[in-house]
Write an enzyme that holds these catalytic residues in place. Structure first.
Site, mmCIF file in Angstrom:
data_model
loop_
_atom_site.group_PDB
_atom_site.id
_atom_site.type_symbol
_atom_site.label_atom_id
_atom_site.label_comp_id
_atom_site.label_asym_id
_atom_site.label_seq_id
_atom_site.Cartn_x
_atom_site.Cartn_y
_atom_site.Cartn_z
ATOM 1 C CD GLU A 91 -2.558 1.346 2.611
ATOM 2 O OE1 GLU A 91 -3.560 2.082 2.641
ATOM 3 O OE2 GLU A 91 -2.179 0.670 3.592
ATOM 4 C CD GLU A 123 -6.874 2.152 7.040
ATOM 5 O OE1 GLU A 123 -6.186 1.284 7.609
ATOM 6 O OE2 GLU A 123 -6.536 2.669 5.953
#
Length: 249
Positions: free
Chosen positions: A134, A231
């Site tokens: 990521e 998130e």
């Protein structure tokens, strides 16, 4: 219809991980994901997952000591990085987590890339589960090794492991690169998981610079069939932050 996963590294952090899983089910989430579950007995996590019927989409490798954000690209921490990968794989097996986010850490330069690639080969060969990398935005993590989707794509192509995929966090991409929907379309074959939060404050998706109604519509148009990860940071109790789900579900 788009489905949502509760990231329990951000949501219901005042509860134990098993109780957070139950809270996510009660709130209407279709899946859960977490960051570092290692201090919770995996049997308790698995029991909560089985009880609720929610899949665990993923977990992170250990981030290292205080102030670190992963070990996998650090040339002097190869043994520790692989120990963290082993730990994540073992825990993922015990709770049947679908993916493992291998955190790169703070590093730069050619030796960091060589180390990261070698450790990703190790991770991809260690398990058949999806391995995720990521990019983190330069504002929140200015020295993080992996900073853009282009950089991540090049590394995925170099490693060439079928289970190595991109974690596409709309928040991080939005803060650093923008052009979210085009990047989603172009990178779709290489994406293993999608996450979201508002830009720039990383809050709920019903405000900020990004038009999540359009982004979620694009994700549906692309026939993405897995839950996407909420998130985001909330300013009070998690249950009080969930009104956005009524608008987007």
């Amino acid at each position: 219809m788009i489905q949502f996963s509760a990231n329990l590294g951000f949501l219901w952090t005042d509860r134990t991980l098993p109780d957070a899983i139950r809270a996510a089910k009660s709130a209407g989430f279709s899946a859960v994901e977490c960051h570092w579950p290692y201090y919770t007995q995996p049997e308790l996590v698995r029991k909560a997952l089985e009880e609720t019927g929610l899949p665990m989409l993923g977990l992170n490798t250990h981030r290292g000591e205080a102030g670190q954000n992963g070990l996998t690209a650090l040339p002097d921490r190869v043994t520790d990085a692989r120990t963290a990968i082993d730990q994540a794989v073992e825990y993922a097996d015990l709770i049947d987590a679908q993916a493992i986010h291998v955190m790169a850490g703070f590093a730069d330069g050619a030796s960091a890339k060589t180390t990261f690639v070698a450790n990703l080969h190790y991770a991809a060969e260690k398990t058949a589960r999806t391995i995720l990398i990521e990019p983190l935005n330069r504002h929140d993590a200015p020295d993080y090794f992996l900073q853009t989707t282009d950089q991540a794509y090049d590394i995925i192509a170099e490693v060439a492991a079928p289970n190595l995929k991109l974690m596409f966090d709309c928040y991080h991409v939005g803060r650093t690169e923008g052009d979210i929907t085009t990047r989603l379309e172009n990178l779709l074959p290489h994406i293993g998981h999608i996450q979201f939060a508002s830009v720039p404050d990383r809050g709920t998706p019903d405000h900020g610079e990004l038009n999540y109604r359009e982004i979620f519509a694009t994700i549906e148009k692309l026939e993405w069939n897995k839950p996407i990860g909420a998130e985001y940071k909330q300013t009070g109790p998690t249950d009080d932050s969930l009104n956005w789900m009524k608008d987007f579900c």
